[in-house]
Scaffold this active site. Structure first.
Site, PDB file in Angstrom:
ATOM      1  CG  HIS A 224       6.331   7.088   6.679  1.00 24.57           C
ATOM      2  ND1 HIS A 224       6.843   6.496   5.707  1.00 24.57           N
ATOM      3  CD2 HIS A 224       7.072   6.834   7.888  1.00 24.57           C
ATOM      4  CE1 HIS A 224       7.963   5.742   6.085  1.00 24.57           C
ATOM      5  NE2 HIS A 224       8.259   5.943   7.200  1.00 24.57           N
TER       6      HIS A 224
ATOM      7  CE  LYS B  76       9.015  10.075   6.006  1.00 20.56           C
ATOM      8  NZ  LYS B  76       9.863  10.709   6.993  1.00 20.56           N
TER       9      LYS B  76
END
Length: 270
Positions: A158, A162
């Site tokens: 990600h 995040k």
């Protein structure tokens, strides 16, 4: 659906919040009636549509969840665990349904969601993507067919912003694999390897997290044995895939009784 479902979006100025606003505006059968943010956010008072880049909607971004949820029939929430719980408590007091994509809940917070779902319908999923939820089903089936000779590994990637790791989707994949093998996920999950760790135990599910740049979301499940390897991968190139899935969930949840539902329920692939 004779009338449009009135929707509230939490965290409307965030990356996901703006995508949710856009998805609601572009979908039939739903209408954005309120959008809210944390107190002190610099964009409070602005129009939610203009913030999301879809033009003026006449929906002002406010900081009162109580006020926002009093106008809506369904909350869509992709924020952080603690505010999500607080907003669900308000929903329960008002009879407002909720579609939740927030991840990173503690066991106690998950228990609270289950308790609140006895009062209102809540659809909670770590990933609203239709493709990812199909991946869940495929992974379970593959694990059952391949048997215990195959080692199980999960890799997720990600963007650098995040907050939680592993991703909620990776954890759900791990739980699915463990269930298919008849294992206790908490006992077999391995999040880190370094140094002389010895041979890989047979009853282990490795989960590795990558954080870099602007990666929207990638998940790969590896089934590997002597002589061959199978990989099942899902790659998201836009947050719109999650937002469109959330709107689909809103429409599905509309006529459901109180209870805790998943995206698998919504898609009929459980």
């Amino acid at each position: 659906m004779s009338e449009e479902i009135r929707v509230a979006v939490s965290g409307a100025c965030g990356r996901m919040g703006k995508e949710l606003v856009r998805a609601v505006v572009e979908s039939e059968g739903v209408r954005l009636v309120s959008a809210f943010e944390r107190s002190g956010h610099p964009r409070l008072g602005e129009d939610a549509g203009e913030v999301a880049g879809v033009g003026k909607l006449g929906v002002e971004i406010i900081d009162s969840a109580e006020q926002a949820l009093s106008q809506a029939q369904v909350l869509v929430e992709f924020t952080y665990p603690q505010p999500t719980i607080e907003h669900l408590e308000i929903c329960a007091s008002k009879g407002t349904r909720a579609v939740v994509g927030t991840t990173g809940f503690s066991p106690e917070q998950k228990q609270k969601i289950e308790e609140l779902s006895k009062k209102i319908p809540i659809l909670w999923a770590p990933n609203m993507s239709v493709g990812v939820n199909l991946l869940f089903s495929l992974v379970e089936r593959a694990c059952q067919i391949l048997g215990e000779d195959y080692d199980l590994e999960i890799i997720e990637a990600h963007h650098r912003l995040k907050k939680d790791a592993p991703s909620g989707t990776a954890l759900r994949l791990g739980e699915i694999l463990a269930r298919a093998r008849g294992w206790d996920f908490e006992k077999v999950a391995c999040y880190h390897r370094q140094g002389m760790v010895g041979e890989r135990p047979k009853e282990q599910i490795g989960i590795q997290s990558l954080r870099a740049g602007d990666i929207v979301g990638e998940h790969t499940v590896i089934f590997s044995t002597i002589g061959e390897r199978i990989e099942l991968t899902h790659k998201a190139s836009s947050r719109q895939t999650f937002a469109r899935g959330a709107v689909r969930a809103v429409k599905w949840l509309w006529n459901k009784p109180a209870g805790l539902y998943s995206m698998q329920d919504c898609l009929g692939i459980k």
